[in-house]
Design an enzyme around this catalytic site. Structure first.
Site, PDB file in Angstrom:
ATOM      1  NE  ARG A  90      -2.528  -0.174   3.653  1.00  0.00           N
ATOM      2  CZ  ARG A  90      -3.372   0.208   4.593  1.00  0.00           C
ATOM      3  NH1 ARG A  90      -4.666   0.233   4.371  1.00  0.00           N
ATOM      4  NH2 ARG A  90      -2.931   0.596   5.763  1.00  0.00           N
ATOM      5  CB  THR A 140      -2.506   7.175  -2.583  1.00  0.00           C
ATOM      6  OG1 THR A 140      -1.785   5.958  -2.855  1.00  0.00           O
ATOM      7  CG2 THR A 140      -1.722   8.347  -3.142  1.00  0.00           C
ATOM      8  CG  ASP A 146       2.519  -3.307   8.919  1.00  0.00           C
ATOM      9  OD1 ASP A 146       2.590  -2.330   8.176  1.00  0.00           O
ATOM     10  OD2 ASP A 146       2.782  -4.482   8.530  1.00  0.00           O
ATOM     11  CG  ASP A 185       6.207  -3.756   9.890  1.00  0.00           C
ATOM     12  OD1 ASP A 185       7.030  -4.146   9.038  1.00  0.00           O
ATOM     13  OD2 ASP A 185       5.792  -2.581   9.950  1.00  0.00           O
TER      14      ASP A 185
END
Ligand code: PRP
Ligand code: URA
Length: 209
Positions: free
Chosen positions: A104, A108, A200, A203
């Protein structure tokens, strides 16, 4: 929505409760993602077609049922989807594995493609796309679009945590694709993270932050 399946198994709920905790380390997080993927795979393969096969037991001949065709493939969206592959393959070990690389854009939130390698006969296979997080839905929509461009028609998408925004976007764009969800969360924050979520996923699986 007839092709959206929200998991209600106690083991899945319990394990999702574990991976949400911020103190869970990389090893336990990764192992638990794999276990949840295995349990979701069990649910997502519920409608696979069976066929009768004649076999012989040590006692006599008999008819058993086998999965018809056995042409399955698992396609993780890199990176975080990789964490679900082993769990899927524990359930469907003969499946081929394709890879779709998307990240991603942090500004944006739009998906950016960087890799695509699929089984040569993917159009003939029943495909299980895996990614733990369905947030805006951008990555999932793009991955399924890429697979459809390669001729894939029998598609399922498995995620562990989904935001309502992602579910809406996905079902509007791909009403023909079954969507399996471990848990539906509340909303997305201003950075496109799922709330309460688990942070995340990439991660946390790979220990990169
Ligand atoms: C995460 C996640 C999904 C995507 C979901 O990947 O694994 O692919 O975000 O968000 P979306 O629904 O808004 O598209 P990320 O882009 O962080 O890449 P990574 O797995 O390489 O860390
Ligand atoms: N991707 C993640 O890994 N986590 C989120 O909450 C949203 C997108």
């Amino acid at each position: 929505m007839k092709n959206v399946f929200i998991m209600d198994h106690p083991l899945i709920k319990h394990k999702i409760g574990l991976i949400r905790r911020k103190e869970i380390g990389t090893k336990e997080f990764r192992e638990t993602i794999g276990e949840i993927a295995m349990l979701e795979c069990y649910e997502a393969t519920r409608n696979l077609e069976l066929e009768d096969v004649e076999i012989e037991t040590p006692i006599c001949k008999t008819t058993v049922q086998e999965i018809k065709g056995k042409k399955l493939a698992v396609v993780p969206i890199l990176r975080a989807g990789l964490g679900m592959v082993d769990g899927m393959l524990t359930m469907i070990p003969a499946a081929k594995v394709g890879h779709i690389g998307l990240y991603r854009d942090p500004e944006t939130l739009a998906p950016v493609e960087y890799y695509c390698k699929l089984p040569a006969d993917c159009a003939e296979r029943e495909i299980f796309v895996v990614d733990p997080m369905l947030a805006t839905g951008g990555s999932a929509l793009e991955a399924v679009e890429m697979l459809k461009k390669h001729g894939c028609r029998k598609l399922h998408f498995l995620c562990i945590i989904a935001a309502p925004e992602g579910i809406k976007a996905f079902t509007e764009a791909h009403p023909d694709v079954d969507l399996y969800i471990g848990a539906v969360d509340d909303h997305l924050n201003d950075h496109g993270y799922i709330v309460p979520g688990l942070g995340d996923a990439g991660d946390r699986i790979f220990g990169t932050k």
